[in-house]
Design an enzyme around this catalytic site. Sequence first.
Site, PDB file in Angstrom:
ATOM      1  CG  ASN A   1     -19.082 -44.400 151.852  1.00  0.00           C
ATOM      2  OD1 ASN A   1     -18.783 -43.786 150.838  1.00  0.00           O
ATOM      3  ND2 ASN A   1     -20.003 -45.360 151.850  1.00  0.00           N
ATOM      4  CG  ASP A  24      -4.524 -39.882 145.579  1.00  0.00           C
ATOM      5  OD1 ASP A  24      -4.381 -39.142 144.590  1.00  0.00           O
ATOM      6  OD2 ASP A  24      -5.626 -40.237 146.013  1.00  0.00           O
TER       7      ASP A  24
END
Length: 494
Positions: free
Chosen positions: A115, A226
Amino acid sequence: MGCVLGKSDAKEKESRRSSRRREENKQASEPDLTRVQNDGEREKKIGEIPAGDEGLLRPSASAPEFRLRTGGATTREGWPSWLVDVAGDAIKNWSPRRANTFEKLDKIGQGTYSNVYKARDLITGKVVALKKVRFDNLESETVAFVAREILILSRLNHPNVIKLEGLVISRMSSSLYLVLEYMEHDLAGLTAVQSVKFTEPQVKSFMKQLLSGLEHCHNNGVLHRDIKCSNLLIDDEGILKIADFGLASFYDPESKKPMTSRVVTLWYRPPELLLGATYYGPGVDLWSAGCILAELFVGKPIMRGRTEVEQLHKIFKLCGSPSEEYWKKSRLPNATLYKPQQPYKCCIAETFKEFPPSALALVETLLAIDPDARGSASAALNSEFFTTEPYPCEPSSLPKYPPSKEMDIKLRVEEARRQRDLGGKAHAVDGTRRVRVHERVGRAIPAPEANAELQVNLDVSQTDSILFLRYITMPNAILVTIFYNIIKKLPLSF
């Protein structure tokens, strides 16, 4: 006398037992950290591993958890021993920070294993981003991914690459925080705002910064793997930085090593990875950059497949199917499964005919089916797209927007869906006919997460076949409806 001696002996025994219990409790509250080791060699650092993913560090079978609490298994500087083992050179000039020296302000991102929070450094007052990674009950490979991300970020130093500013250890939880620069926006959040329509100089500014960052990564032997809009962060000064190196890998063009093909989010994944390639290079990042270039002009992702099969089909229809020479040369594992029966011609020019000519030429180069034809980031920076008018604008001249990130889009989508569901229930109560309204929150929507750790990309036809077998006993009218929905989902025949 005997009673006195007996009592004395009993007290001494009880004292020894109490000491042993205190020692055992201390050991239980401060568990030893197990040294991370490679399959064949102990104490081998991740920086010494070959570029391929087959060299990922894995913990020993006796250490299912990696706890960061301080105790006997920390160094004099306070670092956990396993972190020193795998990233010693990267952290040798740092001191560990404690979680209570930061104040969390807001959650700004969420990934598979982490997170991200907006936080304030209580010592300096600076606003930073904290990327929290937990190690309890997670796949052991997570340790290797995080260690490699730390090593990669410590190697890179460029204005268009996010900077790692330190590491935080939590005493209360099995967590490690990466302290990163805080950026107000990401490109996914900006492109989703209805009022945002980038001009050609603005698109050139963003792409110049993206390709400059990729050039630095590739020159330092790093593949990002990515690249997507939500991983391109932008501050209020218009500076773009490549972020989230959780799937990044070292590579050496002179000594190729096999790597996983399960990287890059689906909408930005190049065809060679969809076909199972395990030997690849900078071309995977350049393909993603080509998708982003077209997306900035169109205002939404250009190929939004729901499955790997559908994504590959969309690629072939837009960019053309590979030549026979390419099939023979590449020898890709999934070639026989996905090779089209009839070849497709490239129709990029027709599809994006409104693009500026120099932009169209660069899109065609970056979206070449053969990765060798995509060139390099340096070649792209020297293309006519950047050397002809209008030139890229200065980042500082870009418009100022309220903070906007991909997570904000998701929250708006969820809220719109909740309101729609509440509206549907209200119609059901008052007896009126329910009308389906197609929601549209922004021009762009978040891409599906389809990376190495997630096995969620199932073939649509396989899923629907299971549904068919499950409901084969249903009445004919329902079966007709099911078949109709299956046919609508299936890609066109190859």
